[in-house]
Motif scaffolding. Sequence first.
Motif, PDB file in Angstrom:
ATOM      1  N   LYS A 161      43.739  15.097 -44.339  1.00 30.78           N
ATOM      2  CA  LYS A 161      45.255  15.059 -44.040  1.00 30.78           C
ATOM      3  C   LYS A 161      45.633  15.291 -42.617  1.00 30.78           C
ATOM      4  O   LYS A 161      46.305  14.178 -42.114  1.00 30.78           O
ATOM      5  CB  LYS A 161      45.977  16.008 -44.803  1.00 30.78           C
ATOM      6  N   GLY A 195      43.188  12.810 -40.279  1.00 31.85           N
ATOM      7  CA  GLY A 195      43.511  11.506 -40.772  1.00 31.85           C
ATOM      8  C   GLY A 195      41.928  10.818 -40.808  1.00 31.85           C
ATOM      9  O   GLY A 195      41.754   9.728 -40.985  1.00 31.85           O
ATOM     10  N   ARG A 223      51.971  10.684 -35.306  1.00 34.97           N
ATOM     11  CA  ARG A 223      52.664  11.919 -36.194  1.00 34.97           C
ATOM     12  C   ARG A 223      53.130  12.893 -35.513  1.00 34.97           C
ATOM     13  O   ARG A 223      54.298  13.365 -35.810  1.00 34.97           O
ATOM     14  CB  ARG A 223      50.991  12.613 -36.690  1.00 34.97           C
ATOM     15  N   SER A 226      58.055   7.091 -38.557  1.00 37.45           N
ATOM     16  CA  SER A 226      58.096   6.899 -40.171  1.00 37.45           C
ATOM     17  C   SER A 226      57.019   5.861 -40.273  1.00 37.45           C
ATOM     18  O   SER A 226      56.569   5.001 -39.083  1.00 37.45           O
ATOM     19  CB  SER A 226      59.439   6.267 -40.320  1.00 37.45           C
ATOM     20  N   ASP A 227      56.716   5.352 -41.229  1.00 37.69           N
ATOM     21  CA  ASP A 227      55.737   4.368 -41.612  1.00 37.69           C
ATOM     22  C   ASP A 227      56.068   2.922 -40.922  1.00 37.69           C
ATOM     23  O   ASP A 227      55.333   2.063 -40.448  1.00 37.69           O
ATOM     24  CB  ASP A 227      55.593   3.960 -42.934  1.00 37.69           C
ATOM     25  N   CYS A 250      46.787   1.530 -39.239  1.00 40.96           N
ATOM     26  CA  CYS A 250      47.724   1.818 -40.130  1.00 40.96           C
ATOM     27  C   CYS A 250      47.246   2.617 -41.293  1.00 40.96           C
ATOM     28  O   CYS A 250      47.899   3.270 -41.902  1.00 40.96           O
ATOM     29  CB  CYS A 250      48.620   0.523 -40.471  1.00 40.96           C
ATOM     30  N   ASN A 303      48.274   6.082 -42.558  1.00 39.71           N
ATOM     31  CA  ASN A 303      48.623   6.311 -44.197  1.00 39.71           C
ATOM     32  C   ASN A 303      47.900   5.195 -44.858  1.00 39.71           C
ATOM     33  O   ASN A 303      48.119   4.467 -44.960  1.00 39.71           O
ATOM     34  CB  ASN A 303      50.141   6.194 -44.203  1.00 39.71           C
ATOM     35  N   THR A 344      54.642   1.170 -46.973  1.00 42.92           N
ATOM     36  CA  THR A 344      53.676   2.045 -46.053  1.00 42.92           C
ATOM     37  C   THR A 344      53.509   1.257 -44.932  1.00 42.92           C
ATOM     38  O   THR A 344      53.873   0.282 -44.456  1.00 42.92           O
ATOM     39  CB  THR A 344      52.288   2.134 -46.980  1.00 42.92           C
TER      40      THR A 344
END
Lengths: 369, 132
Positions: free
Chosen positions: A49, A52, A194, A199-200, A221, A225, A232
């Motif tokens: 998480k 990544g 991050r 945002s996505d 990408c 995510n 997404t």
Amino acid sequence: MEERGFLGKLAAIVPGLAMMVLTLYLLKQVVEPWLAGVAVFGQKGYITKSIGLNYVLMSILVGMAYRNLLFRGRIPDWAAEGFRTTRLFIKTGVIMLGSLYTIQSLAKVGGLAIALIVAFVFGTIFFVMWMGKKLGMDRSMVGVMGAACGVCGVSAAIATSPGVKAKPAEVALAIATILGFGIMSMFITPPIGRALGLSDYQFGAWVGTGILNSGQVLATCLSFNPAIAPGTAVAYGEIWNVVRVISIPFVVFFITLWYWRGEAKEEHMSLWGILKSKFPIFVLGFFGMTALSSFDMLGKEGSETLHMLRDWMAWIFGIGMVGLGAYIDFGEIKKAGGAPLKIGVAAGTLKLVLSLVIILLFIGKEASF
Amino acid sequence: MSAEDKKKALTVFKTDRHEDVAACFFAGLAVVIVLSYMAFFLPSVTIKAPVDGKLTEIKVKVGDTIAEGQPLYVYETKKKKFVQGQMQETAVTETFKSKTPGKVLSLKLAAGEAFKKGNGLLVVEHVKGTLP
């Protein structure tokens, strides 16, 4: 290499392809779930998480290790044919990504994405031409680098090379340089995204504008995510990227005209001729898939049919990612040093930073689609 | 293509154009396989949770015949939204409507239980010829 029949060619693909599939299987089904359960600093799932490190990034890293450590810089003959299917998997995945969109959503992204991308594509090409002249580089090399830095690395460089009579070594240099820069971007952009709380939508738009290679846009990408669904990072990044890929024939046309004008030679190439021979038709497949999805022919949004289609897409992309890593050769990147490296890094950094600034200033957190 | 050119090529195909055509073919094939399997061979459909959440009410019971668009369960979930540069989380209640017709074969969770995205919630008998 002797000519083989269809079955012979198919058999030659099997060992390399099996290696890519097996690698992905182990990373996706065994290593990633195991890493997600490992506690670091008392936090379970910290590696997957916070850092990544998901199966996408691991696939590229393992691919790089195969090429540079296990194979010592050259994919062996027994595996080479299989690894050459890499772009086939990436293109197939991009076509299937069309199922994430509907015509209505594409119409909404249109204006803003097209304006940004056209400005960045041609802005970068002019910058590369200006810098190439300053550094006294060959016009053919400048042409290939302009296409590679402006549009999307490998395909644009290859598409432009015949028009500017570039030597294979020049194409290889351009590709190695932009892939090298892309690798760096792949690792630094997700943490920056991050840290800035992008945002996505913003991250997809940034990476889709700023990173030079389609496969790397996708990988970056997915590492920001890993989910593949509308809304997404990969959905936004790829739509930005597809608009950029569509510009390839126009860029090839523009650079070819520039090259031949400079060489004071006549070249009778019509826009139609360029479109006919250079247009990346897999992009038409992407739009075909979008048309099917717009009429609910692939199942309704949220349906089990679409879930299964996206699972298949994730596997197809994953195989492509292992291969993508295996095409990253540290030796070639080292050889590409000097002027192309300077131009690649300068154009790449400028594009990445400028697009980030524009996205932070003008693009909201939430998409209009 | 000479052996030397072949070694430099990034594709197993004769040209990039051939590779593009093959990619369109493979994507089409993948779609046809998935759609055919889902439409004609899938015996039952496990309806999975679209997001993380908690079941508050189940609107069907085992043996019920359901129609497309019929409410199946009510759940509570958290929605994230950027408001003036800040991430805001609000709890919302949503109703999940069936995307497929069929007969309810089993319920995997009871009201009050929490679930993660992708967890199976109920199993429905698949009506052949429809896309679940």
